[in-house]
Design a protein around this motif. Structure first.
Motif, mmCIF file in Angstrom:
data_model
loop_
_atom_site.group_PDB
_atom_site.id
_atom_site.type_symbol
_atom_site.label_atom_id
_atom_site.label_comp_id
_atom_site.label_asym_id
_atom_site.label_seq_id
_atom_site.Cartn_x
_atom_site.Cartn_y
_atom_site.Cartn_z
ATOM 1 N N THR A 1 -25.838 24.779 17.111
ATOM 2 C CA THR A 1 -25.348 23.673 17.922
ATOM 3 C C THR A 1 -25.535 22.348 17.198
ATOM 4 O OG1 THR A 1 -27.480 23.576 19.024
ATOM 5 C CG2 THR A 1 -25.746 24.801 20.137
ATOM 6 N N TYR B 1 -18.779 25.330 19.258
ATOM 7 C CA TYR B 1 -19.906 25.856 20.030
ATOM 8 C C TYR B 1 -20.788 24.711 20.524
ATOM 9 C CZ TYR B 1 -23.820 28.739 21.465
ATOM 10 O OH TYR B 1 -24.806 29.334 22.199
ATOM 11 N N PHE C 1 -19.232 23.303 23.574
ATOM 12 C CA PHE C 1 -19.430 24.194 24.718
ATOM 13 C C PHE C 1 -20.825 24.031 25.304
ATOM 14 C CE2 PHE C 1 -21.336 28.276 25.997
ATOM 15 C CZ PHE C 1 -20.692 28.413 27.226
ATOM 16 N N ILE C 2 -21.848 24.004 24.459
ATOM 17 C CA ILE C 2 -23.226 23.869 24.936
ATOM 18 C C ILE C 2 -23.427 22.516 25.613
ATOM 19 C CG2 ILE C 2 -25.644 23.705 24.199
ATOM 20 C CD1 ILE C 2 -24.540 26.569 24.325
ATOM 21 N N TRP D 1 -21.119 20.749 27.138
ATOM 22 C CA TRP D 1 -20.422 20.855 28.420
ATOM 23 C C TRP D 1 -21.273 21.643 29.422
ATOM 24 C CZ3 TRP D 1 -19.057 25.447 30.760
ATOM 25 C CH2 TRP D 1 -18.361 25.327 31.952
ATOM 26 N N GLN D 2 -21.844 22.753 28.969
ATOM 27 C CA GLN D 2 -22.655 23.594 29.848
ATOM 28 C C GLN D 2 -23.858 22.817 30.386
ATOM 29 O OE1 GLN D 2 -24.690 26.933 27.962
ATOM 30 N NE2 GLN D 2 -24.071 28.233 29.665
ATOM 31 N N PHE D 3 -24.562 22.088 29.528
ATOM 32 C CA PHE D 3 -25.717 21.317 29.978
ATOM 33 C C PHE D 3 -25.315 20.209 30.936
ATOM 34 C CE2 PHE D 3 -28.344 23.438 26.900
ATOM 35 C CZ PHE D 3 -29.608 23.348 27.438
ATOM 36 N N THR E 1 -22.710 20.137 32.900
ATOM 37 C CA THR E 1 -22.312 20.775 34.158
ATOM 38 C C THR E 1 -23.535 21.179 34.961
ATOM 39 O OG1 THR E 1 -20.275 21.588 33.142
ATOM 40 C CG2 THR E 1 -21.001 22.689 35.159
ATOM 41 N N LEU E 2 -24.509 21.793 34.294
ATOM 42 C CA LEU E 2 -25.736 22.198 34.991
ATOM 43 C C LEU E 2 -26.525 20.984 35.464
ATOM 44 C CD1 LEU E 2 -26.821 25.148 32.691
ATOM 45 C CD2 LEU E 2 -25.945 25.316 35.027
#
Length: 129
Positions: free
Chosen positions: A59, A66, A69-70, A72-74, A76-77
């Motif tokens: 990352t 990637y 993506f990570i 975005w994931q963090f 969002t969470l």
């Protein structure tokens, strides 16, 4: 009983793993990414791990898709309050001068931080009578 000196230098750690002539190359953070992942892959293959090695999960700017993506994931969470930031208690090593995880201790595993109540009293001088 802690046997270390409390001072561990990155140079000394690397000297146990790589040719000392190569250590200055590790000033470049991308050199770490080139050097160590293949070794990790070899070790995992020796363990017999079945992995699809066509993908990497680094990352940084080395793998921008990637990394995006990570991120975005963090985000969002975090927006859903699934990731919390705050203080947490840690065990501090006076010998090493840093936080010490449970597996870092040669003895005392499973011992957590202790809570103390401190009462500060002002000591008044005794008057002569």
């Amino acid at each position: 009983q802690k046997t270390g000196t409390g001072i561990v230098r990155q140079w000394n750690i690397l000297a146990k793993m790589v040719d000392p002539q190569e250590i200055p190359e590790f000033v470049d953070p991308y050199y770490w990414l080139k050097y160590f992942p293949p070794i990790g892959v070899d070790h995992l293959k020796n363990f017999g791990v079945g992995v699809d090695w066509r993908r990497t999960f680094i990352t940084t700017a080395v793998n921008p898709y990637y990394d995006a993506f990570i991120r975005w994931q963090f985000e969002t969470l975090r927006a859903k309050n699934k990731i919390l930031f705050g203080k947490r208690n840690n065990v501090y090593s006076l010998v090493d001068g840093q936080v010490c995880a449970d597996h870092d201790r040669s003895e005392g595993e499973g011992v957590g931080p202790q809570e103390y109540v401190l009462i500060k009293l002002k000591v008044l001088p005794i008057e002569d009578t």
